[in-house]
Motif scaffolding. Structure first.
Motif, mmCIF file in Angstrom:
data_model
loop_
_atom_site.group_PDB
_atom_site.id
_atom_site.type_symbol
_atom_site.label_atom_id
_atom_site.label_comp_id
_atom_site.label_asym_id
_atom_site.label_seq_id
_atom_site.Cartn_x
_atom_site.Cartn_y
_atom_site.Cartn_z
ATOM 1 N N GLN A 194 7.308 -4.336 -7.136
ATOM 2 C CA GLN A 194 7.120 -3.347 -8.186
ATOM 3 C C GLN A 194 8.263 -2.360 -8.132
ATOM 4 O OE1 GLN A 194 3.350 -1.767 -6.548
ATOM 5 N NE2 GLN A 194 4.377 0.203 -6.399
ATOM 6 N N THR A 195 8.354 -1.490 -9.149
ATOM 7 C CA THR A 195 9.372 -0.452 -9.149
ATOM 8 C C THR A 195 8.788 0.823 -8.553
ATOM 9 O OG1 THR A 195 8.811 0.351 -11.367
ATOM 10 C CG2 THR A 195 10.382 -1.462 -11.223
ATOM 11 N N ALA A 196 9.632 1.798 -8.337
ATOM 12 C CA ALA A 196 9.212 3.021 -7.643
ATOM 13 C C ALA A 196 8.135 3.784 -8.399
ATOM 14 C CB ALA A 196 10.429 3.918 -7.413
ATOM 15 N N ASN A 197 8.105 3.659 -9.720
ATOM 16 C CA ASN A 197 7.158 4.436 -10.523
ATOM 17 C C ASN A 197 5.921 3.647 -10.933
ATOM 18 O OD1 ASN A 197 8.885 6.730 -10.550
ATOM 19 N ND2 ASN A 197 10.110 5.770 -12.160
ATOM 20 N N ASP A 198 5.782 2.416 -10.445
ATOM 21 C CA ASP A 198 4.648 1.590 -10.855
ATOM 22 C C ASP A 198 3.416 1.874 -10.016
ATOM 23 O OD1 ASP A 198 5.579 -0.037 -13.001
ATOM 24 O OD2 ASP A 198 6.859 -1.092 -11.584
ATOM 25 N N HIS A 199 2.296 1.730 -10.669
ATOM 26 C CA HIS A 199 1.012 1.843 -9.985
ATOM 27 C C HIS A 199 0.117 0.714 -10.476
ATOM 28 C CE1 HIS A 199 2.127 5.771 -8.413
ATOM 29 N NE2 HIS A 199 2.550 6.068 -9.628
ATOM 30 N N PRO A 200 0.455 -0.527 -10.135
ATOM 31 C CA PRO A 200 -0.337 -1.659 -10.634
ATOM 32 C C PRO A 200 -1.743 -1.634 -10.043
ATOM 33 C CG PRO A 200 1.206 -2.387 -8.964
ATOM 34 C CD PRO A 200 1.553 -0.963 -9.254
ATOM 35 N N PRO A 201 -2.703 -2.173 -10.773
ATOM 36 C CA PRO A 201 -4.096 -2.070 -10.331
ATOM 37 C C PRO A 201 -4.459 -2.977 -9.165
ATOM 38 C CG PRO A 201 -3.943 -3.389 -12.340
ATOM 39 C CD PRO A 201 -2.575 -2.814 -12.084
ATOM 40 N N GLN A 202 -3.681 -4.012 -8.922
ATOM 41 C CA GLN A 202 -4.024 -4.941 -7.844
ATOM 42 C C GLN A 202 -3.545 -4.420 -6.493
ATOM 43 O OE1 GLN A 202 -3.045 -5.873 -10.760
ATOM 44 N NE2 GLN A 202 -4.299 -7.562 -11.482
ATOM 45 N N PRO A 203 -4.226 -4.803 -5.409
ATOM 46 C CA PRO A 203 -3.763 -4.416 -4.077
ATOM 47 C C PRO A 203 -2.495 -5.158 -3.703
ATOM 48 C CG PRO A 203 -5.606 -5.937 -3.920
ATOM 49 C CD PRO A 203 -5.461 -5.593 -5.377
ATOM 50 N N GLY A 204 -1.763 -4.605 -2.774
ATOM 51 C CA GLY A 204 -0.541 -5.239 -2.318
ATOM 52 C C GLY A 204 -0.616 -5.593 -0.849
ATOM 53 N N PRO A 205 0.498 -6.013 -0.262
ATOM 54 C CA PRO A 205 0.527 -6.349 1.164
ATOM 55 C C PRO A 205 0.204 -5.121 2.007
ATOM 56 C CG PRO A 205 2.748 -6.293 0.241
ATOM 57 C CD PRO A 205 1.809 -6.209 -0.913
ATOM 58 N N ASN A 206 -0.482 -5.351 3.106
ATOM 59 C CA ASN A 206 -0.972 -4.267 3.958
ATOM 60 C C ASN A 206 0.101 -3.825 4.952
ATOM 61 O OD1 ASN A 206 -2.366 -2.540 5.631
ATOM 62 N ND2 ASN A 206 -4.074 -3.937 5.992
ATOM 63 N N ALA A 207 0.466 -2.572 4.867
ATOM 64 C CA ALA A 207 1.488 -2.041 5.769
ATOM 65 C C ALA A 207 1.014 -2.020 7.216
ATOM 66 C CB ALA A 207 1.889 -0.634 5.336
ATOM 67 N N GLN A 208 -0.289 -2.175 7.443
ATOM 68 C CA GLN A 208 -0.841 -2.208 8.802
ATOM 69 C C GLN A 208 -1.181 -3.625 9.254
ATOM 70 O OE1 GLN A 208 -0.753 0.737 10.324
ATOM 71 N NE2 GLN A 208 -0.022 1.556 8.360
ATOM 72 N N SER A 209 -0.723 -4.605 8.518
ATOM 73 C CA SER A 209 -1.044 -5.994 8.841
ATOM 74 C C SER A 209 -0.513 -6.376 10.225
ATOM 75 C CB SER A 209 -0.430 -6.934 7.801
ATOM 76 O OG SER A 209 -0.543 -8.288 8.204
ATOM 77 N N PRO A 210 -1.241 -7.231 10.939
ATOM 78 C CA PRO A 210 -0.721 -7.715 12.232
ATOM 79 C C PRO A 210 0.432 -8.707 12.068
ATOM 80 C CG PRO A 210 -2.796 -8.792 11.703
ATOM 81 C CD PRO A 210 -2.602 -7.718 10.675
ATOM 82 N N VAL A 211 0.664 -9.168 10.845
ATOM 83 C CA VAL A 211 1.740 -10.123 10.575
ATOM 84 C C VAL A 211 3.015 -9.354 10.233
ATOM 85 C CG1 VAL A 211 2.477 -12.065 9.145
ATOM 86 C CG2 VAL A 211 0.045 -11.772 9.702
ATOM 87 N N PRO A 212 4.067 -9.479 11.039
ATOM 88 C CA PRO A 212 5.281 -8.688 10.809
ATOM 89 C C PRO A 212 5.875 -8.866 9.416
ATOM 90 C CG PRO A 212 5.346 -9.692 12.989
ATOM 91 C CD PRO A 212 4.167 -10.268 12.281
#
Length: 333
Positions: A194-212
């Motif tokens: 997405q772009t810096a100003n987007d707020h799409p309704p779907q969830p994205g990848p988890n920044a706390q995921s155990p997968v690097p």
């Protein structure tokens, strides 16, 4: 750039000329999706108006209609449905959610209609899709007709879609005309770019995921579609294959395609911001993804990409359908 791409797709047969007058309009074609959804949810394949030589594939394999997803599904399209309509070609596609044996999933569906009957059924099924249970209503922009003065031709639209495949396989965002301010990419129900100003309704990848690698993708959200590709975080994709674009909606400037993104299996990871991140285990052996994906194009630029894919399918298994274009194989990375 568009002229060059149009020549490319014309040479590969990606956007055939349509000469005959359509017998089924937009509402008629969407009605076939509704009929299919109803028949699937109620386990009634015999209720469908099938051509004598109709063909059905699930995840690239031809099987009898009524098997596969048909055996365990209990609901279809209740949370999520997008239709993509090509009146001129008599084809229609959709992205849908489903419930199978109590578990949610996502699917892409393509139907070809000939003489009021379904002659081709192509499905890509993503079982157990984590985002399928929290889908939101579709974005209205997919239904919006684009101004006639800014519309690309069928051949140009197909060429833009094929340029996306080339950009991903090469890890080079300049190969496709992404809109730097509005491009959002959704895959299996989650936002992946997405772009810096987007707020799409779907969830994205988890920044706390155990997968690097998932954490790395999360850190690149906001870059836009092109710049994110330039980082090399999708470097495990080494070619595209069997690319077809059977549904092209000139009025709405939408392309729906089916293809494979192939993973050679020897690209171990990526160095980004001075740190090396290993790619996921599913990329570390020869395999490929099977995709049913749609593009929304405005003023000649890609503003949305969304699709459903089967991850880590058998290497060189293809789409189950003949034809299509292959992209150049990426060199060592």
């Amino acid at each position: 750039m568009i002229a060059t791409l149009a020549a490319l797709v014309a040479s590969s047969g990606g956007a055939p000329a349509i000469a005959q007058k359509p017998a089924c309009d937009r509402a008629c074609l969407s009605g076939f999706i509704t009929s299919y959804v109803d028949a699937l949810a109620h386990h009634r394949p015999a209720a469908l108006p099938l051509a004598k030589a109709s063909r059905f594939t699930e995840n690239g394999v031809a099987i009898p209609l009524g098997e596969g997803l048909w055996t365990g599904v209990s609901a279809v399209g209740q949370r999520y449905r997008y239709d993509y309509v090509d009146v001129a070609a008599g084809q229609v596609a959709a992205h849908l959610d489903f419930v199978e044996n109590g578990k949610a999933g996502l699917m892409s569906l393509r139907l070809k209609i000939v003489g009021g009957r379904i002659s081709e059924i192509e499905t890509v099924v993503n079982r157990g899709a984590a985002n399928a249970e929290r889908m939101v209503p579709p974005e209205p922009l997919w239904e919006a007709p684009e101004p006639a003065a800014t519309r690309l031709t069928r051949a140009q639209l197909a060429a833009v879609a094929q340029s996306y495949l080339a950009a991903v396989a090469a890890g080079d965002g300049s190969k496709a005309p992404f809109d730097p301010d509005t491009c959002v990419r959704l895959e299996n129900g989650g936002v992946m770019a997405q772009t810096a100003n987007d707020h799409p309704p779907q969830p994205g990848p988890n920044a706390q995921s155990p997968v690097p690698w998932i954490r790395l993708v999360a850190s690149t959200l906001g870059m836009g579609c092109a710049k994110q590709l330039d980082t090399g975080i999708y470097g495990f994709i080494t070619s595209y294959n069997n690319a077809r674009f059977p549904v092209i909606d000139v009025e709405r400037q939408i392309v729906f395609g089916q293809w494979n993104f192939r993973r050679r299996g020897d690209v171990k990871g990526v160095t980004y911001n001075g740190a090396f991140t290993s790619f996921m285990e599913s990329t570390q052996f020869p395999n490929e993804n099977l995709l049913g994906q749609a593009f929304k194009i405005r003023h000649g630029k890609i503003i949305r990409v969304q699709g459903v894919f089967l991850n880590a399918n058998v290497y060189k298994s293809g789409t189950g359908w003949s034809g299509g274009a292959d992209g150049p194989v990426a060199g060592p990375r």
